[in-house]
Design a protein around this motif. Structure first.
Motif, PDB file in Angstrom:
ATOM      1  N   PRO A   1       0.815  -1.224   0.000  1.00  0.00           N
ATOM      2  CA  PRO A   1       0.000   0.000   0.000  1.00  0.00           C
ATOM      3  C   PRO A   1       0.845   1.269   0.000  1.00  0.00           C
ATOM      4  N   ALA A   2       2.104   1.169   0.430  1.00  0.00           N
ATOM      5  CA  ALA A   2       2.970   2.350   0.442  1.00  0.00           C
ATOM      6  C   ALA A   2       3.386   2.774  -0.956  1.00  0.00           C
ATOM      7  N   GLY A   3       3.204   1.879  -1.935  1.00  0.00           N
ATOM      8  CA  GLY A   3       3.558   2.220  -3.306  1.00  0.00           C
ATOM      9  C   GLY A   3       5.043   2.088  -3.577  1.00  0.00           C
ATOM     10  N   GLU A   4       5.461   2.699  -4.679  1.00  0.00           N
ATOM     11  CA  GLU A   4       6.853   2.616  -5.120  1.00  0.00           C
ATOM     12  C   GLU A   4       7.661   3.816  -4.625  1.00  0.00           C
ATOM     13  N   PHE A   5       8.985   3.657  -4.693  1.00  0.00           N
ATOM     14  CA  PHE A   5       9.933   4.741  -4.426  1.00  0.00           C
ATOM     15  C   PHE A   5       9.767   5.311  -3.021  1.00  0.00           C
ATOM     16  N   THR A   6       9.344   4.431  -2.097  1.00  0.00           N
ATOM     17  CA  THR A   6       9.221   4.812  -0.702  1.00  0.00           C
ATOM     18  C   THR A   6       9.784   3.685   0.151  1.00  0.00           C
ATOM     19  N   VAL A   7      10.110   4.001   1.379  1.00  0.00           N
ATOM     20  CA  VAL A   7      10.499   2.986   2.348  1.00  0.00           C
ATOM     21  C   VAL A   7       9.269   2.682   3.186  1.00  0.00           C
ATOM     22  N   ALA A   8       8.779   1.454   3.075  1.00  0.00           N
ATOM     23  CA  ALA A   8       7.536   1.100   3.757  1.00  0.00           C
ATOM     24  C   ALA A   8       7.784   0.824   5.231  1.00  0.00           C
ATOM     25  N   ASP A   9       6.761   1.046   6.025  1.00  0.00           N
ATOM     26  CA  ASP A   9       6.790   0.658   7.435  1.00  0.00           C
ATOM     27  C   ASP A   9       6.971  -0.856   7.513  1.00  0.00           C
ATOM     28  N   PRO A  10       7.916  -1.339   8.320  1.00  0.00           N
ATOM     29  CA  PRO A  10       8.134  -2.787   8.382  1.00  0.00           C
ATOM     30  C   PRO A  10       6.925  -3.573   8.865  1.00  0.00           C
ATOM     31  N   ASP A  11       5.986  -2.898   9.520  1.00  0.00           N
ATOM     32  CA  ASP A  11       4.781  -3.568  10.005  1.00  0.00           C
ATOM     33  C   ASP A  11       3.621  -3.474   9.022  1.00  0.00           C
ATOM     34  N   GLU A  12       3.863  -2.851   7.871  1.00  0.00           N
ATOM     35  CA  GLU A  12       2.790  -2.703   6.895  1.00  0.00           C
ATOM     36  C   GLU A  12       2.412  -4.066   6.303  1.00  0.00           C
ATOM     37  N   THR A  13       1.132  -4.320   6.215  1.00  0.00           N
ATOM     38  CA  THR A  13       0.637  -5.581   5.656  1.00  0.00           C
ATOM     39  C   THR A  13       0.437  -5.441   4.156  1.00  0.00           C
ATOM     40  N   PRO A  14       0.996  -6.334   3.358  1.00  0.00           N
ATOM     41  CA  PRO A  14       0.767  -6.264   1.906  1.00  0.00           C
ATOM     42  C   PRO A  14      -0.716  -6.443   1.584  1.00  0.00           C
ATOM     43  N   ALA A  15      -1.127  -5.913   0.444  1.00  0.00           N
ATOM     44  CA  ALA A  15      -2.502  -6.047  -0.019  1.00  0.00           C
ATOM     45  C   ALA A  15      -2.554  -7.043  -1.170  1.00  0.00           C
ATOM     46  N   LEU A  16      -3.695  -7.710  -1.319  1.00  0.00           N
ATOM     47  CA  LEU A  16      -3.859  -8.726  -2.349  1.00  0.00           C
ATOM     48  C   LEU A  16      -4.987  -8.328  -3.293  1.00  0.00           C
ATOM     49  N   LEU A  17      -4.660  -8.220  -4.561  1.00  0.00           N
ATOM     50  CA  LEU A  17      -5.633  -7.932  -5.603  1.00  0.00           C
ATOM     51  C   LEU A  17      -5.877  -9.215  -6.392  1.00  0.00           C
ATOM     52  N   VAL A  18      -7.121  -9.662  -6.453  1.00  0.00           N
ATOM     53  CA  VAL A  18      -7.477 -10.874  -7.195  1.00  0.00           C
ATOM     54  C   VAL A  18      -8.383 -10.475  -8.351  1.00  0.00           C
ATOM     55  N   ARG A  19      -7.969 -10.878  -9.542  1.00  0.00           N
ATOM     56  CA  ARG A  19      -8.729 -10.525 -10.746  1.00  0.00           C
ATOM     57  C   ARG A  19      -9.035 -11.800 -11.520  1.00  0.00           C
ATOM     58  N   THR A  20     -10.255 -11.926 -12.007  1.00  0.00           N
ATOM     59  CA  THR A  20     -10.624 -13.067 -12.842  1.00  0.00           C
ATOM     60  C   THR A  20     -11.066 -12.579 -14.210  1.00  0.00           C
ATOM     61  N   GLY A  21     -10.942 -13.463 -15.183  1.00  0.00           N
ATOM     62  CA  GLY A  21     -11.335 -13.151 -16.554  1.00  0.00           C
ATOM     63  C   GLY A  21     -11.649 -14.425 -17.301  1.00  0.00           C
ATOM     64  N   PRO A  22     -11.880 -14.332 -18.592  1.00  0.00           N
ATOM     65  CA  PRO A  22     -12.230 -15.518 -19.369  1.00  0.00           C
ATOM     66  C   PRO A  22     -11.125 -16.573 -19.314  1.00  0.00           C
ATOM     67  N   PRO A  23     -11.493 -17.852 -19.328  1.00  0.00           N
ATOM     68  CA  PRO A  23     -10.470 -18.904 -19.315  1.00  0.00           C
ATOM     69  C   PRO A  23      -9.617 -18.862 -20.574  1.00  0.00           C
ATOM     70  N   ALA A  24      -8.368 -19.295 -20.431  1.00  0.00           N
ATOM     71  CA  ALA A  24      -7.421 -19.308 -21.553  1.00  0.00           C
ATOM     72  C   ALA A  24      -6.851 -20.709 -21.713  1.00  0.00           C
TER      73      ALA A  24
END
Length: 270
Positions: free
Chosen positions: A93-116
């Motif tokens: 969540p802190a994004g790029e080009f930053t130093v994140a808080d070591p306690d920051e929890t990563p976020a999960l993005l789940v995307r679905t689409g047509p089967p391949a």
């Protein structure tokens, strides 16, 4: 409300808002796994979870619990049809080009689409000297892959194959490689991303008693080989008929073996 036709874009287990997605539009500090889901189930689910866990520790210093990841996957899959392509992306969540808080929890993005299902092949690959940054991590923000694919197409090839500085064949743009010597499956040795489909195949072939070996493969080794394929989350094997100027023999029995081995792995629901 569950739809049988809609696909999902979920962040941390709920439908994403435009405001949440906007910072990700140009973000490159993230990693992901991709899977084909059939009947709500995924082959090699344990390998996908391991990939997300290890890459999160590498990039963020901490990882989401497997139970949390599985819960978010289930929620996204319940929002759409039983057969989909799924991409699970972990980002800070802190994004790029930053130093994140070591306690920051990563976020999960789940995307679905047509089967391949991937191309039928056979494919031609042009060797190019290229080594991916953090090759064992399936990270985003790799313009070299698309650039080299398009350069390959401009030269009359279907895709590009990577050579490291020692001349070893490693992987292709979005594919792992496997070769056939007539009796054994040959897995190239180099710094690369070890794909989940590769992992499923290696243990399935082991169960079936099919000989396998790991070997450094260079362009000079190609004429002695009896077949080649590429594989990724779309498919366990697309035949390759040419690498550079080297014509490779058709190996339909090899391709069939890989597809049968992959199908022998029971899929798992998150």
């Amino acid at each position: 409300m569950t739809s049988t036709t809609a696909f999902a874009v979920h962040r941390d287990g709920r439908a994403s808002t435009a405001a949440e997605l906007a910072p990700l539009a140009f973000a490159g500090y993230a990693h992901f796994t991709a899977a084909q889901v059939r009947g709500g189930r995924i082959r090699g689910l344990d390998l996908h979870l391991e990939r997300l866990r290890s890459a999160s520790l590498e990039l963020f210093g901490r990882a989401l619990p497997d139970a949390t990841v599985r819960s978010h996957l289930r929620t996204a899959l319940e929002a759409g049809p039983a057969d989909v392509s799924l991409t699970a992306t972990v980002h800070s969540p802190a994004g790029e080009f930053t130093v994140a808080d070591p306690d920051e929890t990563p976020a999960l993005l789940v995307r679905t689409g047509p089967p391949a299902h991937g191309p039928a092949g056979p494919l031609s690959l042009v060797p190019v000297t290229h080594e991916r940054f953090l090759p064992t991590v399936k990270h985003v923000g790799e313009p070299a892959k698309t650039h080299l694919l398009r350069r390959a197409a401009a030269q009359g090839f279907d895709d590009a194959l990577f050579l490291d500085r020692r001349g070893r064949l490693s992987e292709a743009t979005i594919w792992n490689l496997a070769f056939w010597d007539g009796t054994s499956v040959v897995w190239p040795v180099a710094d690369m991303l070890h794909g989940t489909t590769m992992g499923v195949l290696r243990r399935a072939l082991r169960r079936l008693g099919v000989p396998q070996r790991r070997q450094e493969v260079t362009a000079a080794d190609l004429p002695a080989l009896a077949g080649a394929v590429v594989m990724n989350s779309w498919t366990p094997g697309v035949p390759v008929h040419r690498i550079g100027a080297v014509e490779l023999p058709a190996a339909p029995s090899f391709v069939d073996l890989l597809h049968r081995a992959y199908a022998s792995e029971p899929p798992t629901a998150p």
